[in-house]
Design a protein around this motif. Structure first.
Motif, short mmCIF file in Angstrom:
data_model
loop_
_atom_site.label_atom_id
_atom_site.label_comp_id
_atom_site.label_asym_id
_atom_site.label_seq_id
_atom_site.Cartn_x
_atom_site.Cartn_y
_atom_site.Cartn_z
N THR A 77 -58.97 -44.38 5.15
CA THR A 77 -58.76 -43.41 4.55
C THR A 77 -57.28 -42.39 5.50
O THR A 77 -57.64 -42.12 6.16
CB THR A 77 -59.84 -42.48 4.50
N CYS A 102 -57.83 -44.38 0.51
CA CYS A 102 -58.27 -42.61 0.13
C CYS A 102 -57.70 -42.04 0.86
O CYS A 102 -56.78 -42.49 1.80
CB CYS A 102 -59.91 -42.85 0.03
N ALA A 104 -56.97 -38.17 1.33
CA ALA A 104 -57.57 -36.45 1.76
C ALA A 104 -56.62 -35.60 2.12
O ALA A 104 -56.07 -35.33 3.18
CB ALA A 104 -58.44 -36.43 2.62
N ALA A 151 -62.76 -31.06 6.13
CA ALA A 151 -62.76 -32.61 6.10
C ALA A 151 -63.26 -33.03 7.76
O ALA A 151 -63.88 -34.31 7.43
CB ALA A 151 -61.32 -33.05 5.49
N ASN A 155 -66.23 -36.27 7.29
CA ASN A 155 -65.98 -38.24 7.07
C ASN A 155 -67.01 -38.78 8.35
O ASN A 155 -66.67 -37.71 9.67
CB ASN A 155 -65.52 -38.48 7.14
N GLN A 156 -68.21 -40.10 8.12
CA GLN A 156 -68.97 -40.00 9.08
C GLN A 156 -68.75 -41.23 9.43
O GLN A 156 -68.67 -42.10 10.34
CB GLN A 156 -70.45 -39.98 8.49
N THR A 157 -67.15 -41.98 9.06
CA THR A 157 -66.59 -42.80 9.46
C THR A 157 -66.76 -43.64 11.19
O THR A 157 -66.05 -42.68 11.90
CB THR A 157 -65.19 -43.45 8.98
N ARG A 160 -62.22 -43.03 13.72
CA ARG A 160 -61.34 -41.96 13.17
C ARG A 160 -60.65 -41.23 14.32
O ARG A 160 -60.66 -41.41 15.28
CB ARG A 160 -62.49 -40.65 13.33
N GLU A 182 -63.68 -50.21 8.25
CA GLU A 182 -62.65 -48.89 7.88
C GLU A 182 -62.53 -48.17 9.44
O GLU A 182 -62.72 -48.04 10.31
CB GLU A 182 -64.19 -47.72 7.89
N PHE A 184 -60.31 -44.17 9.90
CA PHE A 184 -60.17 -42.56 8.93
C PHE A 184 -58.97 -41.71 9.92
O PHE A 184 -59.14 -42.34 11.48
CB PHE A 184 -61.23 -41.62 9.44
#
Length: 235
Positions: A77, A102, A104, A151, A155-157, A160, A182, A184
């Motif tokens: 993301t 994704c 954002a 934002a 998000n809780q990835t 990050r 994952e 972010f």
């Protein structure tokens, strides 16, 4: 199948072994690509499914499903503070080609662009076109622009990161070994993030990282970040 043209379709267009083509798709296949009755092309639904199809008048007949493995092994993301002008068009295009999952767009303290709903439609169309061109299985999701602070808390990835050009932070390359599924990653606007934004991101669980010693343009930094991630993750 590399010689065949590709188009993105909506899942609802596939009905009982037929693809119900829109007027725009009929025009694109017939007038732009010069396909004729019986010619084959590839249809992709943007959710990982591809089919070999054959043009049949105003519809297309599905011949067989196709197995395509062009996606990265991680979900990415990309949060991007909107650059000025039409710079975000290029960010969407290039990052789609590089495998982003994704995108954002966010409005930061230094954001100058406040996009209209038509901009969002344009970005989603660019993502679909870039996914076709790069033979991706998925079309990235383009979210509606929101405020930066919204934002970072949404998000809780686990992994990050927020990229910052100035400061003694580890290079993104150094932290990618721990990525499993994952990631972010946040990229700032012209002029970079404010000190308060960096602090807010850290409080929300983001780790500041560097993309190198040079100051990159707002439209270059996302491409560099995606290139580093894809290079580290792809076998």
């Amino acid at each position: 199948m590399s010689q065949l043209q590709r188009i993105a379709i909506a899942p609802s267009q596939l009905q009982q072994g037929q693809i119900l083509l829109t007027k725009e798709q009929q025009h694109y296949l017939g007038r732009v690509l010069r396909l004729r009755e019986g010619d084959r092309f590839i249809a992709m639904d943007g959710k990982g499914k591809w089919w070999l199809a054959q043009l049949a008048g105003e519809q297309a007949r599905v011949l067989e499903p196709l197995l395509v493995e062009t996606e990265l092994p991680v979900s990415i993301t990309l949060m991007v503070a909107l650059p000025k002008g039409n710079g975000f068009d290029e960010v969407v295009r290039c990052c789609t080609e590089l495998g982003v999952t994704c995108i954002a767009p966010v409005l930061s303290d230094r954001t100058l662009l406040h996009p209209s709903p038509q901009k969002l439609e344009r970005w989603r169309r660019i993502a679909a076109e870039a996914a076709e061109q790069s033979e991706r299985s998925f079309v990235p999701t383009i979210l509606e622009p929101v405020a930066f602070n919204t934002a970072i808390t949404a998000n809780q990835t686990i992994h990050r990161y927020i990229c910052e050009a100035r400061g003694d932070y580890p290079h993104l390359n150094k932290v990618l070994n721990s990525i499993s599924s994952e990631i972010f990653i946040a990229i700032g606007p012209e002029g970079g993030w404010t000190i308060q934004e960096i602090e807010n991101a850290e409080s929300a669980g983001f780790q500041p990282v560097s993309l190198g010693r040079r100051i990159l343009r707002a439209v270059t930094a996302p491409v560099v970040a995606l290139s580093l991630i894809s290079a580290a993750c792809e076998v």
